[in-house]
Design a protein around this motif. Structure first.
Motif: not given
Length: 181
Positions: A53-71, A86-96
């Motif tokens: 419905q919204s494309g890859e960029a939106t998917l990546r944003e929603t997956e990042s939001s879901a990751l933050v919720l999980g963390l 893992i593609l997003d540098e901010r997500n990699r920093r969060l994971l660390g």
């Protein structure tokens, strides 16, 4: 590691994050937070639906939001991260800084075998085996950069993988989990 234990499973689709995460949850009594379920809770859609419905960029944003919720989930817990986060540098920093990051490492042949015919995996619709191979080359160094623990999954049963993770987490989080064998 001095913080309370949060185990974060990362890896390519088909590496076993959901299956192993559920096994770890069953064995420890800790809640398991799967990225796809978190995304659905936040946006009322599956990753495949968001992509369509919204494309890859939106998917990546929603997956990042879901990751933050999980963390942000209370510890102890287990979190399964979407493969592409893992593609997003901010997500990699969060994971660390979020807990014990366990990379479920699988090679392209195993990933192709495990993901073939899976309707919920949109990337295979257009790229198939070639997409998996090129994506493994791109992402493996990124997963390795955040991993506290690397567990090879090729040719192994989920129970065996979960048992190895429990042993490794016990070393990194003394006293956790309480129900560890």
């Amino acid at each position: 590691m001095t913080t309370a234990c949060r185990v974060i499973l990362v890896g390519m689709m088909g590496s076993g994050k959901t299956t192993v995460g559920q096994l770890l949850s069953d064995r420890t009594g800790w809640p398991y937070h799967d990225n796809d379920e978190l995304l659905n809770r936040l946006y009322g859609a599956t990753p495949r639906q968001v992509l369509a419905q919204s494309g890859e960029a939106t998917l990546r944003e929603t997956e990042s939001s879901a990751l933050v919720l999980g963390l942000e989930s209370a510890v102890p817990c287990i979190v399964g991260a979407a493969a592409g986060t893992i593609l997003d540098e901010r997500n990699r920093r969060l994971l660390g800084h979020a807990g014990v990051v366990v990379w479920l490492r699988a090679g392209p042949d195993a990933l192709n075998e495990r993901t073939f015919g899976a309707d919920h995996r949109p990337w295979l619709d257009t790229g198939g085996e070639a997409w998996v191979r090129s994506t493994v080359i791109e992402r493996h160094p990124l997963y390795e950069s955040v991993a506290d623990v690397i567990v090879d999954t090729d040719g192994r049963e989920p129970d065996e993988i979960a048992q190895e993770i429990l042993g490794r987490v016990a070393e990194l989080c003394p006293g956790e989990p309480e129900r560890m064998p």
